[in-house]
Write an enzyme that holds these catalytic residues in place. Structure first.
Site, PDB file in Angstrom:
ATOM      1  N   CYS A  68      37.255  41.994  47.470  1.00  9.77           N
ATOM      2  CA  CYS A  68      36.286  41.111  46.808  1.00  9.77           C
ATOM      3  C   CYS A  68      36.643  41.119  45.334  1.00  9.77           C
ATOM      4  CB  CYS A  68      34.856  41.606  47.021  1.00  9.77           C
ATOM      5  SG  CYS A  68      33.608  40.678  46.079  1.00  9.77           S
ATOM      6  N   CYS A  74      37.888  34.057  45.489  1.00 11.85           N
ATOM      7  CA  CYS A  74      36.782  34.566  46.296  1.00 11.85           C
ATOM      8  C   CYS A  74      37.314  34.845  47.693  1.00 11.85           C
ATOM      9  CB  CYS A  74      35.660  33.536  46.339  1.00 11.85           C
ATOM     10  SG  CYS A  74      34.278  33.972  47.425  1.00 11.85           S
ATOM     11  N   ASN A  75      37.243  36.093  48.116  1.00  9.65           N
ATOM     12  CA  ASN A  75      37.732  36.454  49.444  1.00  9.65           C
ATOM     13  C   ASN A  75      36.936  35.778  50.550  1.00  9.65           C
ATOM     14  OD1 ASN A  75      39.819  38.998  49.549  1.00  9.65           O
ATOM     15  ND2 ASN A  75      38.616  38.997  47.671  1.00  9.65           N
TER      16      ASN A  75
END
Length: 270
Positions: free
Chosen positions: A189, A74-75
């Site tokens: 993302c 998860c960015n």
């Protein structure tokens, strides 16, 4: 060989794009996929509240599963608090997912690159530090979409995608100035690769789309002990943990395609 599992964490099912690549390199490992879908989307959370939530979740996860390594797929979480996780849990290896700005800066021919992310990733100090460190000579367009991660989740649940809305979300990525134009767009993302074929269809012109999943997979493999014998048979099944009870039939089918057994409504004491 270290038989402890490799743990993946995301707010939804976007991190499956990373799991797919890691599994192709080290298929013998056990994988645990954790989706905090009650908290989805993370991009709109207040930072300190989100940090506290994630730290509580990981305190529980690491105690119960003792993974060999955690991939933060998860960015938003990676750019917000990968350093906090490493500091709080120094005995655990963490691999983050951050915008591939360095790679884009190395490969661009026009000097115009765009980063397609969530609002949270766009505003992070970490993201701007990456730009200053690796893309100072480039024109970098940061685009924070509030809708695309949700589009990806819905698409994976079997719902249709509004292509006009999707097109409007990616339009700011396409920049023309002084006879030059964007030639690389970074997917920042983990949900976005699931929409890549739509992005290509709706693009204003041909660009290179950078998905960092393969690089993350190589990094993950490099941090784990190399197997002496080429073992490819798993000893333990892979599974997924979801924080909500609302798992649709299409999501169940998707997870079955990824050979992930599901446990839903997991309480991480947050």
């Amino acid at each position: 060989m270290d038989e402890r599992p490799v743990l993946f964490f995301d707010s939804g099912i976007g991190g499956l794009t990373v799991l797919r690549e890691v599994r192709s390199l080290i298929p013998e490992k056990q994988f645990i996929y954790v989706a905090d879908d009650v908290g989805f989307p993370y991009g709109n959370w207040e930072e300190n509240v989100l940090k506290n939530r994630i730290l509580k979740i990981f305190t529980n996860l690491l105690t119960v599963y003792n993974p060999a390594l955690c991939v933060i797929a998860c960015n938003t979480v990676s750019t917000l608090m990968i350093a906090d996780l490493r500091e709080r849990f120094p005995h655990i290896l963490f691999v983050g997912t951050v915008p591939a700005i360095k790679l884009a800066a190395e490969q661009t021919k026009s000097g115009f690159i765009s980063v397609l992310a969530t609002p949270g990733t766009v505003k992070r100090t970490y993201t701007h530090e990456l730009i200053n460190s690796f893309a100072g000579q480039c024109h970098v367009q940061l685009v924070g979409s509030e809708k695309l991660a949700g589009f990806a989740e819905n698409y994976l649940r079997g719902q249709s995608v509004d292509l006009e809305e999707l097109r409007n979300e990616i339009l700011p990525c396409f920049v023309k100035k002084n006879g030059k134009h964007t030639d690389i767009i970074v997917l920042a993302c983990t949900h976005y690769p699931f929409l890549l074929h739509f992005f290509r269809e709706q693009a204003l012109w041909h660009v290179q789309w950078i998905d960092p999943s393969k690089a993350i997979a190589k990094r993950t493999r490099s941090l784990l002990p190399q197997r002496i014998h080429h073992q490819t048979v798993k000893k333990y099944e892979d599974f997924a943990l979801f924080t909500s009870q609302n798992i649709t039939s299409s999501t169940k089918r998707l997870l079955k395609e990824f050979s992930l057994n599901i446990t839903k409504g997991v309480d991480f004491k947050v």
